[in-house]
Design a protein around this motif. Structure first.
Motif, PDB file in Angstrom:
ATOM      1  N   LEU A  29      -4.889  -9.876  -3.171  1.00 26.41           N
ATOM      2  CA  LEU A  29      -5.660  -9.586  -2.023  1.00 26.41           C
ATOM      3  C   LEU A  29      -7.016 -10.721  -2.071  1.00 26.41           C
ATOM      4  O   LEU A  29      -7.400 -11.117  -0.810  1.00 26.41           O
ATOM      5  CB  LEU A  29      -6.330  -8.004  -2.414  1.00 26.41           C
ATOM      6  CG  LEU A  29      -5.463  -6.928  -2.114  1.00 26.41           C
ATOM      7  CD1 LEU A  29      -6.136  -5.782  -2.730  1.00 26.41           C
ATOM      8  CD2 LEU A  29      -5.026  -6.898  -0.861  1.00 26.41           C
ATOM      9  N   THR A  30      -7.113 -11.071  -3.281  1.00 25.46           N
ATOM     10  CA  THR A  30      -8.169 -12.159  -3.130  1.00 25.46           C
ATOM     11  C   THR A  30      -7.937 -13.402  -2.331  1.00 25.46           C
ATOM     12  O   THR A  30      -8.654 -14.142  -1.583  1.00 25.46           O
ATOM     13  CB  THR A  30      -8.734 -12.502  -4.557  1.00 25.46           C
ATOM     14  OG1 THR A  30      -9.272 -11.301  -5.149  1.00 25.46           O
ATOM     15  CG2 THR A  30      -9.722 -13.567  -4.516  1.00 25.46           C
ATOM     16  N   ARG A  31      -6.701 -13.814  -2.639  1.00 25.14           N
ATOM     17  CA  ARG A  31      -6.075 -15.039  -1.846  1.00 25.14           C
ATOM     18  C   ARG A  31      -6.136 -14.820  -0.451  1.00 25.14           C
ATOM     19  O   ARG A  31      -6.425 -15.736   0.373  1.00 25.14           O
ATOM     20  CB  ARG A  31      -4.662 -15.462  -2.423  1.00 25.14           C
ATOM     21  CG  ARG A  31      -4.580 -16.033  -3.924  1.00 25.14           C
ATOM     22  CD  ARG A  31      -3.415 -16.586  -3.979  1.00 25.14           C
ATOM     23  NE  ARG A  31      -2.202 -15.536  -4.300  1.00 25.14           N
ATOM     24  CZ  ARG A  31      -2.042 -14.930  -5.172  1.00 25.14           C
ATOM     25  NH1 ARG A  31      -2.449 -15.253  -6.225  1.00 25.14           N
ATOM     26  NH2 ARG A  31      -0.927 -13.972  -5.080  1.00 25.14           N
ATOM     27  N   GLN A  32      -5.491 -13.435   0.098  1.00 28.42           N
ATOM     28  CA  GLN A  32      -5.443 -13.395   1.496  1.00 28.42           C
ATOM     29  C   GLN A  32      -7.019 -13.161   1.864  1.00 28.42           C
ATOM     30  O   GLN A  32      -7.370 -13.682   3.287  1.00 28.42           O
ATOM     31  CB  GLN A  32      -4.914 -11.803   1.643  1.00 28.42           C
ATOM     32  CG  GLN A  32      -3.545 -11.933   1.322  1.00 28.42           C
ATOM     33  CD  GLN A  32      -3.041 -10.636   1.481  1.00 28.42           C
ATOM     34  OE1 GLN A  32      -3.455  -9.584   1.593  1.00 28.42           O
ATOM     35  NE2 GLN A  32      -1.456 -10.433   1.276  1.00 28.42           N
ATOM     36  N   ALA A  33      -7.674 -12.524   1.308  1.00 28.59           N
ATOM     37  CA  ALA A  33      -9.311 -12.569   1.812  1.00 28.59           C
ATOM     38  C   ALA A  33     -10.106 -13.980   1.813  1.00 28.59           C
ATOM     39  O   ALA A  33     -10.897 -14.151   2.846  1.00 28.59           O
ATOM     40  CB  ALA A  33     -10.222 -11.550   1.006  1.00 28.59           C
ATOM     41  N   THR A  34      -9.735 -14.840   1.121  1.00 25.97           N
ATOM     42  CA  THR A  34     -10.122 -15.998   1.014  1.00 25.97           C
ATOM     43  C   THR A  34      -9.853 -16.876   2.121  1.00 25.97           C
ATOM     44  O   THR A  34     -10.431 -17.660   2.885  1.00 25.97           O
ATOM     45  CB  THR A  34      -9.901 -16.847  -0.328  1.00 25.97           C
ATOM     46  OG1 THR A  34     -10.373 -16.012  -1.457  1.00 25.97           O
ATOM     47  CG2 THR A  34     -10.477 -18.191  -0.328  1.00 25.97           C
ATOM     48  N   VAL A  35      -8.459 -16.527   2.530  1.00 22.80           N
ATOM     49  CA  VAL A  35      -7.933 -17.315   3.668  1.00 22.80           C
ATOM     50  C   VAL A  35      -8.616 -17.091   4.878  1.00 22.80           C
ATOM     51  O   VAL A  35      -9.054 -17.535   5.646  1.00 22.80           O
ATOM     52  CB  VAL A  35      -6.141 -17.312   3.642  1.00 22.80           C
ATOM     53  CG1 VAL A  35      -5.751 -17.859   5.023  1.00 22.80           C
ATOM     54  CG2 VAL A  35      -5.775 -17.973   2.581  1.00 22.80           C
ATOM     55  N   ALA A  81      -1.130  -8.329  10.792  1.00 24.47           N
ATOM     56  CA  ALA A  81       0.092  -8.591  10.303  1.00 24.47           C
ATOM     57  C   ALA A  81       0.048  -8.834   8.910  1.00 24.47           C
ATOM     58  O   ALA A  81       1.221  -8.834   8.196  1.00 24.47           O
ATOM     59  CB  ALA A  81       0.366  -9.952  10.825  1.00 24.47           C
ATOM     60  N   LEU A  82      -1.263  -8.648   8.365  1.00 20.01           N
ATOM     61  CA  LEU A  82      -1.152  -8.550   6.745  1.00 20.01           C
ATOM     62  C   LEU A  82      -0.994  -7.377   6.263  1.00 20.01           C
ATOM     63  O   LEU A  82      -0.908  -7.289   5.020  1.00 20.01           O
ATOM     64  CB  LEU A  82      -2.730  -9.123   6.405  1.00 20.01           C
ATOM     65  CG  LEU A  82      -3.220 -10.559   6.868  1.00 20.01           C
ATOM     66  CD1 LEU A  82      -4.564 -10.824   6.471  1.00 20.01           C
ATOM     67  CD2 LEU A  82      -2.275 -11.614   6.014  1.00 20.01           C
ATOM     68  N   GLY A  83      -0.960  -6.315   6.988  1.00 18.14           N
ATOM     69  CA  GLY A  83      -0.703  -4.630   6.526  1.00 18.14           C
ATOM     70  C   GLY A  83       0.507  -4.959   5.422  1.00 18.14           C
ATOM     71  O   GLY A  83       0.544  -4.572   4.459  1.00 18.14           O
ATOM     72  N   GLY A  84       1.591  -5.184   6.275  1.00 11.38           N
ATOM     73  CA  GLY A  84       2.704  -5.074   5.534  1.00 11.38           C
ATOM     74  C   GLY A  84       3.279  -3.837   4.879  1.00 11.38           C
ATOM     75  O   GLY A  84       2.560  -2.856   5.134  1.00 11.38           O
ATOM     76  N   PRO A  85       4.281  -3.893   3.831  1.00 10.55           N
ATOM     77  CA  PRO A  85       4.616  -2.676   3.367  1.00 10.55           C
ATOM     78  C   PRO A  85       3.801  -2.015   2.446  1.00 10.55           C
ATOM     79  O   PRO A  85       3.990  -1.033   1.806  1.00 10.55           O
ATOM     80  CB  PRO A  85       6.071  -3.083   2.776  1.00 10.55           C
ATOM     81  CG  PRO A  85       5.706  -4.526   2.452  1.00 10.55           C
ATOM     82  CD  PRO A  85       4.776  -5.093   3.527  1.00 10.55           C
ATOM     83  N   ASN A  86       2.708  -2.895   1.932  1.00  9.51           N
ATOM     84  CA  ASN A  86       1.909  -2.098   0.813  1.00  9.51           C
ATOM     85  C   ASN A  86       0.745  -1.609   1.199  1.00  9.51           C
ATOM     86  O   ASN A  86      -0.007  -1.291   0.455  1.00  9.51           O
ATOM     87  CB  ASN A  86       1.479  -3.476  -0.047  1.00  9.51           C
ATOM     88  CG  ASN A  86       2.595  -4.038  -0.903  1.00  9.51           C
ATOM     89  OD1 ASN A  86       3.500  -3.355  -1.284  1.00  9.51           O
ATOM     90  ND2 ASN A  86       2.250  -5.309  -1.289  1.00  9.51           N
ATOM     91  N   GLY A  87       0.529  -1.477   2.827  1.00 11.06           N
ATOM     92  CA  GLY A  87      -0.516  -0.623   3.219  1.00 11.06           C
ATOM     93  C   GLY A  87      -1.840  -1.304   3.273  1.00 11.06           C
ATOM     94  O   GLY A  87      -2.720  -0.480   3.070  1.00 11.06           O
TER      95      GLY A  87
END
Length: 488
Positions: free
Chosen positions: A50-56, A73-79
């Motif tokens: 999550l940190t990597r995604q939030a940083t991007v 599109a970041l939602g994905g299968p993990n909700g």
């Protein structure tokens, strides 16, 4: 008769049980550690993702609700859910309810956030990263994802742990087999020795400690065989020695009973009977002495003893028997202790420290040589050695009794003769009961064959040692007894 099998079980079972128990304990501890760390590891991995995604996302130049369209599109299968915190404090996005006031303040202050939150009634992981121009990006993920990953990690460790346990049990069985096999062989060899079998010759095999046990058993086997052979030979010689006088006694007794002895021969026959009886008595006395010396309750009566006086008394006593053979015992004494090192077997050089051999008699005791010992037993030891020496010393030969202090305390007693001496092989077996008797009874005057065995045992009980040299200054054998300052 049962050999008394232990109720503790065999060594193989004990080793297998021990290794399996140790492996089970290791598996249990490993499982506990894995169980506890699996949840933390799974949560840590999800937070890092999550940190990597939030940083991007936080590096987008303009953090505004318009970012939603690209971020969904970041939602994905993990909700995962997304929210944007603008620089003026407004929040928009599905993750907004999970962002509390404290986390909002931290983000507006430019500090990252990684915490827990509640979204739609369930716990979520919440990660926020401030943007370069103010505002922040917030991502959440249901905690059930962490729990699902934790279960998967835990399940994945069960098979390796069980395999480790089975491998440890197998290794324990192989180790037990390798360790127990030579020990079982050693036990069988020991039982065979106990049953009287000799020449077992167990094969040396297995670990070093087991191999040492087998070597020791083989050494014991050889020693028992030698000892039993010596005992057998000794018993044969004892039987022969007893039978000879008994045969003579029986023969003359029957002749007397039948009236076959002429009256004029009665004194001669009486002397023969008395001589054979005395010979038999001496032999039985030697046997009894040897048996007493081997007894565990043998006692010494120690006291301050002047060995010079004791040697002089012994020489004076044996002067009578020696005179009948043309031999007169002489005393050799030294005033000072001999230097440390091997004991010289010859006379001390003339000078202020010593005097040469002198005939036994009154006043020949010389300077006192004092030790704490049992005077009676020392005299018994000296008499035995002198008796042996007198038996082989020819008429006109030398028989020397020597005494001198030893360096560091104690004393050396020595008996030397001018007889035929001993070979190197004789020296090796001189103190074995009956060994020299068997070799020389047909060629030399011999006694019971027990005298030197008695001397050896008696020297040890007095805390000393006895050694023999085949040839000394007078040409014959040299027996040297070393006594400590105090008998023990």
């Amino acid at each position: 008769m049962s050999r008394g099998h232990s109720s503790r079980g065999s060594l193989t079972r004990n080793i297998v049980g021990s290794t399996t128990a140790v492996a089970a304990l290791a598996v249990l501890l490993t499982g506990l550690v894995t169980w506890q760390t699996a949840a933390h590891g799974a949560e840590q991995r999800e937070r890092e993702q999550l940190t990597r995604q939030a940083t991007v996302l936080s590096r987008v130049p303009d953090l505004s609700p318009l970012l939603f369209n690209g971020a969904q599109a970041l939602g994905g299968p993990n909700g995962e859910e997304f929210a944007v915190l603008t620089p003026d404090g407004r929040v928009a996005g599905a993750a907004t309810p999970a962002l509390d006031l404290a986390s909002r303040a931290e983000l507006l202050a430019g500090r990252p956030v990684s915490t827990m939150g509640v979204l739609a009634g369930q716990e979520v992981l919440l990660v926020g990263r401030p943007g370069p121009r103010g505002g922040a990006v917030v991502l959440t993920e249901p905690y059930s994802v962490v729990e699902r990953n934790t279960g998967r990690i835990r399940r994945s460790t069960v098979l390796p742990l069980v395999a480790g346990l089975l491998g440890a049990a197998l290794a324990g069985a192989l180790l037990a087999r390798r360790t127990a096999r030579p020990l079982v062989a050693a036990a069988r060899a020991a039982h065979r020795l106990a049953d009287g079998e000799r020449g077992v010759g167990a094969i040396v095999d297995g670990p070093r400690e087991a191999a040492e046990i087998i070597r020791a058993l083989n050494v014991l086997d050889a020693s028992l065989a030698r000892s039993e052979n010596r005992q057998r030979d000794f018993l044969l010689s004892v039987s022969h020695e007893l039978r000879t006088p008994l045969t003579a006694l029986q023969g003359y007794a029957e002749a007397l009973a039948d009236g076959l002895i002429e009256p004029e021969r009665l004194p001669e026959v009486g002397r023969i009977l008395a001589g054979e009886t005395l010979r038999l008595d001496r032999f039985l006395g030697d046997l009894l002495d040897l048996a007493r010396l081997e007894a565990e309750d043998f006692r010494l009566d120690t006291g301050r003893t002047d060995l010079s006086a004791l040697v002089a008394e012994a020489a004076a006593f044996w002067a009578g028997p020696g005179e009948g053979q043309g031999v007169r015992p002489r005393v050799e004494r030294a005033a000072g202790p001999e230097p440390a090192g091997p004991e010289p077997s010859g006379p001390e050089p003339a000078g202020p420290e010593s005097t040469g051999p002198e005939p036994a008699g009154p006043g020949s005791a010389g300077p006192p040589v004092l030790v704490d010992t049992d005077a009676f037993r020392v005299r018994q030891l000296i008499d035995g050695l002198v008796r042996n020496a007198l038996r082989v010393t020819p008429a006109g030969g030398d028989l020397v009794l020597a005494v001198r202090p030893a360096a560091g305390g104690g004393a050396h007693l020595q008996v030397r003769d001018s007889g035929p001496g001993l070979t190197d092989d004789d020296v090796r077996v001189a103190f074995d009961g009956g060994a020299l008797y068997e070799r020389y009874r047909a060629t030399r005057p011999v006694g019971s064959g027990l005298g030197l065995a008695i001397a050896h045992r008696l020297s040890g009980l007095l805390g000393g040692t006895i050694r023999v040299e085949g040839h000394g200054p007078e040409g014959g054998a040299v027996f040297t007894v070393t006594l400590p300052p105090t008998a023990g």
